[in-house]
Design a protein around this motif. Structure first.
Motif, PDB file in Angstrom:
ATOM      1  N   ARG A 177      -4.018   0.584  -2.782  1.00  0.00           N
ATOM      2  CA  ARG A 177      -3.697  -0.853  -2.436  1.00  0.00           C
ATOM      3  C   ARG A 177      -3.076  -1.373  -3.852  1.00  0.00           C
ATOM      4  O   ARG A 177      -3.588  -1.492  -4.811  1.00  0.00           O
ATOM      5  CB  ARG A 177      -4.729  -1.526  -1.871  1.00  0.00           C
ATOM      6  CG  ARG A 177      -5.323  -1.157  -0.611  1.00  0.00           C
ATOM      7  CD  ARG A 177      -4.494  -1.133   0.488  1.00  0.00           C
ATOM      8  NE  ARG A 177      -5.080  -0.744   1.803  1.00  0.00           N
ATOM      9  CZ  ARG A 177      -4.443   0.419   2.239  1.00  0.00           C
ATOM     10  NH1 ARG A 177      -3.495   1.160   1.807  1.00  0.00           N
ATOM     11  NH2 ARG A 177      -5.002   0.957   3.337  1.00  0.00           N
TER      12      ARG A 177
ATOM     13  N   GLY B 133       1.315  -5.233   3.345  1.00  0.00           N
ATOM     14  CA  GLY B 133      -0.002  -5.623   3.933  1.00  0.00           C
ATOM     15  C   GLY B 133      -0.119  -6.099   5.351  1.00  0.00           C
ATOM     16  O   GLY B 133       0.821  -6.512   5.783  1.00  0.00           O
TER      17      GLY B 133
ATOM     18  N   SER C 196       0.963  -1.209  -0.163  1.00  0.00           N
ATOM     19  CA  SER C 196       0.000  -0.172  -0.127  1.00  0.00           C
ATOM     20  C   SER C 196       0.770   1.138  -0.005  1.00  0.00           C
ATOM     21  O   SER C 196       2.043   1.167   0.307  1.00  0.00           O
ATOM     22  CB  SER C 196      -1.035   0.312   1.260  1.00  0.00           C
ATOM     23  OG  SER C 196      -0.158   0.335   2.292  1.00  0.00           O
TER      24      SER C 196
END
Length: 106
Positions: free
Chosen positions: A65, A85, A60
């Motif tokens: 994302r 993540g 991210s």
């Protein structure tokens, strides 16, 4: 064998382990295993930028994302703030190829 732990260079301080795949004439390819939430260091970009391919997990940058299958390309002097993540991330990273000299085959 990319699954053999002994082949990886582990860095518990940064939370990013690496496995060198190939290095020649300033172009370097490696796999990275990033612990959950860890900042992927801008130093990994090298002087000529970098290309990242997300193999597993997620990266991210702010609200953006990047899921598995995402290819990211950063030019020279780019300084993205990439974080792994919640399950971490496994990445294919290539540095030194952006702007590298063309080598003809044959």
């Amino acid at each position: 064998d990319t699954r053999a732990d002994q082949a990886w260079q582990c860095d518990t301080a940064s939370g990013v382990d690496s496995l060198l795949l190939h290095e020649h004439r300033g172009v370097r390819t490696q796999l990275l295993r990033c612990a959950p939430g860890v900042l992927v260091s801008p130093a990994l970009l090298g002087e000529t930028g970098a290309e990242f391919y997300v193999l597993e997990g997620e990266l991210s940058e702010g609200e953006e994302r990047y899921a598995p299958g995402t290819w990211l390309r950063f030019p020279e002097a780019a300084v993205p703030a990439l974080n792994a993540g919640p399950q971490g991330a496994r990445l294919y990273v290539k540095t030194g190829a952006i702007g590298a000299e063309f080598i003809p085959l044959g």
